[in-house]
Design a protein around this motif. Structure first.
Motif, PDB file in Angstrom:
ATOM      1  N   UNK A 161     -33.107 -50.367 -16.554  1.00  0.00           N
ATOM      2  CA  UNK A 161     -34.410 -50.175 -15.920  1.00  0.00           C
ATOM      3  C   UNK A 161     -34.777 -51.369 -15.042  1.00  0.00           C
ATOM      4  N   UNK A 162     -34.517 -52.583 -15.530  1.00  0.00           N
ATOM      5  CA  UNK A 162     -34.869 -53.772 -14.755  1.00  0.00           C
ATOM      6  C   UNK A 162     -33.950 -53.948 -13.544  1.00  0.00           C
ATOM      7  N   UNK A 163     -32.695 -53.541 -13.668  1.00  0.00           N
ATOM      8  CA  UNK A 163     -31.817 -53.557 -12.493  1.00  0.00           C
ATOM      9  C   UNK A 163     -32.332 -52.577 -11.441  1.00  0.00           C
ATOM     10  N   UNK A 164     -32.831 -51.440 -11.894  1.00  0.00           N
ATOM     11  CA  UNK A 164     -33.413 -50.467 -10.974  1.00  0.00           C
ATOM     12  C   UNK A 164     -34.674 -51.015 -10.314  1.00  0.00           C
ATOM     13  N   UNK A 165     -35.481 -51.762 -11.069  1.00  0.00           N
ATOM     14  CA  UNK A 165     -36.675 -52.397 -10.485  1.00  0.00           C
ATOM     15  C   UNK A 165     -36.269 -53.350  -9.367  1.00  0.00           C
ATOM     16  N   UNK A 166     -35.181 -54.081  -9.564  1.00  0.00           N
ATOM     17  CA  UNK A 166     -34.701 -54.988  -8.518  1.00  0.00           C
ATOM     18  C   UNK A 166     -34.336 -54.222  -7.247  1.00  0.00           C
ATOM     19  N   UNK A 167     -33.585 -53.138  -7.373  1.00  0.00           N
ATOM     20  CA  UNK A 167     -33.193 -52.371  -6.197  1.00  0.00           C
ATOM     21  C   UNK A 167     -34.387 -51.670  -5.563  1.00  0.00           C
ATOM     22  N   UNK A 168     -35.287 -51.131  -6.392  1.00  0.00           N
ATOM     23  CA  UNK A 168     -36.498 -50.515  -5.868  1.00  0.00           C
ATOM     24  C   UNK A 168     -37.296 -51.520  -5.045  1.00  0.00           C
ATOM     25  N   UNK A 169     -37.383 -52.740  -5.544  1.00  0.00           N
ATOM     26  CA  UNK A 169     -38.154 -53.777  -4.853  1.00  0.00           C
ATOM     27  C   UNK A 169     -37.541 -54.102  -3.499  1.00  0.00           C
ATOM     28  N   UNK A 170     -36.223 -54.108  -3.408  1.00  0.00           N
ATOM     29  CA  UNK A 170     -35.580 -54.359  -2.118  1.00  0.00           C
ATOM     30  C   UNK A 170     -35.959 -53.287  -1.102  1.00  0.00           C
ATOM     31  N   UNK A 171     -35.919 -52.028  -1.531  1.00  0.00           N
ATOM     32  CA  UNK A 171     -36.305 -50.949  -0.630  1.00  0.00           C
ATOM     33  C   UNK A 171     -37.785 -50.979  -0.299  1.00  0.00           C
ATOM     34  N   UNK A 172     -38.601 -51.279  -1.294  1.00  0.00           N
ATOM     35  CA  UNK A 172     -40.046 -51.391  -1.080  1.00  0.00           C
ATOM     36  C   UNK A 172     -40.357 -52.446  -0.034  1.00  0.00           C
ATOM     37  N   UNK A 173     -39.677 -53.572  -0.114  1.00  0.00           N
ATOM     38  CA  UNK A 173     -39.923 -54.666   0.824  1.00  0.00           C
ATOM     39  C   UNK A 173     -39.658 -54.235   2.264  1.00  0.00           C
ATOM     40  N   UNK A 174     -38.637 -53.413   2.472  1.00  0.00           N
ATOM     41  CA  UNK A 174     -38.309 -52.949   3.822  1.00  0.00           C
ATOM     42  C   UNK A 174     -39.412 -52.063   4.381  1.00  0.00           C
ATOM     43  N   UNK A 175     -40.057 -51.276   3.522  1.00  0.00           N
ATOM     44  CA  UNK A 175     -41.152 -50.418   3.974  1.00  0.00           C
ATOM     45  C   UNK A 175     -42.469 -51.175   4.075  1.00  0.00           C
ATOM     46  N   UNK A 176     -42.709 -52.079   3.122  1.00  0.00           N
ATOM     47  CA  UNK A 176     -44.003 -52.760   3.045  1.00  0.00           C
ATOM     48  C   UNK A 176     -44.238 -53.717   4.213  1.00  0.00           C
ATOM     49  N   UNK A 177     -43.182 -54.165   4.856  1.00  0.00           N
ATOM     50  CA  UNK A 177     -43.351 -55.103   5.974  1.00  0.00           C
ATOM     51  C   UNK A 177     -44.202 -54.480   7.075  1.00  0.00           C
ATOM     52  N   UNK A 178     -44.144 -53.160   7.221  1.00  0.00           N
ATOM     53  CA  UNK A 178     -44.949 -52.482   8.242  1.00  0.00           C
ATOM     54  C   UNK A 178     -46.441 -52.540   7.939  1.00  0.00           C
ATOM     55  N   UNK A 179     -46.785 -52.779   6.669  1.00  0.00           N
ATOM     56  CA  UNK A 179     -48.189 -52.927   6.281  1.00  0.00           C
ATOM     57  C   UNK A 179     -48.557 -54.389   6.073  1.00  0.00           C
ATOM     58  N   UNK A 180     -47.668 -55.284   6.487  1.00  0.00           N
ATOM     59  CA  UNK A 180     -47.915 -56.717   6.359  1.00  0.00           C
ATOM     60  C   UNK A 180     -48.055 -57.120   4.889  1.00  0.00           C
ATOM     61  N   UNK A 181     -47.200 -56.517   4.046  1.00  0.00           N
ATOM     62  CA  UNK A 181     -47.199 -56.819   2.617  1.00  0.00           C
ATOM     63  C   UNK A 181     -45.876 -57.488   2.259  1.00  0.00           C
ATOM     64  N   UNK A 182     -45.958 -58.701   1.723  1.00  0.00           N
ATOM     65  CA  UNK A 182     -44.762 -59.374   1.230  1.00  0.00           C
ATOM     66  C   UNK A 182     -44.438 -58.866  -0.173  1.00  0.00           C
ATOM     67  N   UNK A 183     -43.157 -58.820  -0.500  1.00  0.00           N
ATOM     68  CA  UNK A 183     -42.725 -58.275  -1.792  1.00  0.00           C
ATOM     69  C   UNK A 183     -41.685 -59.206  -2.414  1.00  0.00           C
ATOM     70  N   UNK A 184     -41.898 -59.516  -3.678  1.00  0.00           N
ATOM     71  CA  UNK A 184     -40.988 -60.370  -4.438  1.00  0.00           C
ATOM     72  C   UNK A 184     -40.661 -59.702  -5.763  1.00  0.00           C
ATOM     73  N   UNK A 185     -39.428 -59.856  -6.221  1.00  0.00           N
ATOM     74  CA  UNK A 185     -39.107 -59.447  -7.589  1.00  0.00           C
ATOM     75  C   UNK A 185     -38.824 -60.699  -8.400  1.00  0.00           C
ATOM     76  N   UNK A 186     -39.453 -60.749  -9.555  1.00  0.00           N
ATOM     77  CA  UNK A 186     -39.363 -61.895 -10.452  1.00  0.00           C
ATOM     78  C   UNK A 186     -38.398 -61.543 -11.587  1.00  0.00           C
TER      79      UNK A 186
END
Length: 238
Positions: A161-186
């Motif tokens: 599940x946590x490995x999936x969260x990491x990959x989800x976050x990578x994809x989220x970051x690519x989309x969120x940049x259009x809304x000026x949202x920075x994304x980090x996975x901890x």
């Protein structure tokens, strides 16, 4: 440079009554942030909000939250945005681990592990983004784990599940940049919190929740032109 970059930022914390959630709430309060606290344990949320107000004069609102229930998540973020005017930062900290042998794990345990860790992260990001002002920008910090990097025979579904969260976050970051949202996975390593329950682990060798909160705080204070895509860390020598 703003000496208090988090002053008046509206920060949503899910899993706010957990060890790390509580630690980061107490770290953010003196920074002048306004907090939105979510957890299933409403009475504990109430006590935490009162403590933050008493000790630091922090404006903190709270509500019960099941991160796996989309209607509840939708209402939680809508209410938070209406109460505080906007949302700036999401710290998606809700999670759980169910130690079990694969042969003995029930389908209910499987679904709970995946739903809380992955579905909950997805739903919170989805509904948070709807309330971010793209002119101001925003920030999402999702919680993975060092378990996403190294398999653990006691909790393989948690690792998955946590490995999936990491990959989800990578994809989220690519989309969120259009809304000026920075994304980090901890990806923190083992941390001494109630997460472990009665499991026979050497908690005296683990990081403290305040250590993890310090890392989160440093990421949030990065200049707006800097994004930390991923940060993995653990107690030295463990």
């Amino acid at each position: 440079m703003n000496a208090r970059p988090l002053q008046d930022k509206v920060v949503v914390i899910t899993g706010a009554t957990g060890g790390i959630g509580r630690a980061i709430a107490k770290a953010l309060a003196p920074e002048g942030a306004k907090l939105v606290l979510g957890s299933r344990r409403v009475s504990v949320l109430e006590a935490l909000a009162e403590e933050l107000k008493r000790e630091d004069g922090c404006e903190a609102v709270y509500s019960g939250l099941d991160v796996t229930d989309e209607e509840e998540v939708r209402h939680f973020f809508l209410q938070a945005a209406q109460n505080l005017g906007r949302l700036d930062i999401l710290l998606s900290l809700a999670g759980l681990s169910i130690p079990s042998g694969i042969a003995d794990m029930t389908i209910e345990q499987y679904e709970q592990s995946i739903d809380v860790n992955l579905k909950g992260t997805f739903l919170c990001a989805k509904h948070f983004m709807r309330h971010v002002d793209s002119d101001r920008g925003g920030f999402i910090v999702n919680t993975g784990s060092m378990a996403a990097k190294r398999a653990n025979g006691n909790a393989p579904l948690y690792c998955t599940a946590k490995a999936a969260v990491n990959m989800f976050t990578q994809g989220l970051a690519l989309q969120a940049v259009d809304k000026n949202i920075r994304v980090t996975v901890l990806n923190p390593g083992a941390t001494d919190t109630e997460f472990w329950g009665t499991r026979p682990v050497a908690r005296d060798k683990f990081m403290q929740a305040s250590d993890v909160a310090g890392v989160i705080l440093s990421v949030l204070k990065m200049p707006p032109q800097i994004v930390v895509h991923e940060i993995s860390f653990e107690s030295f020598g463990v």
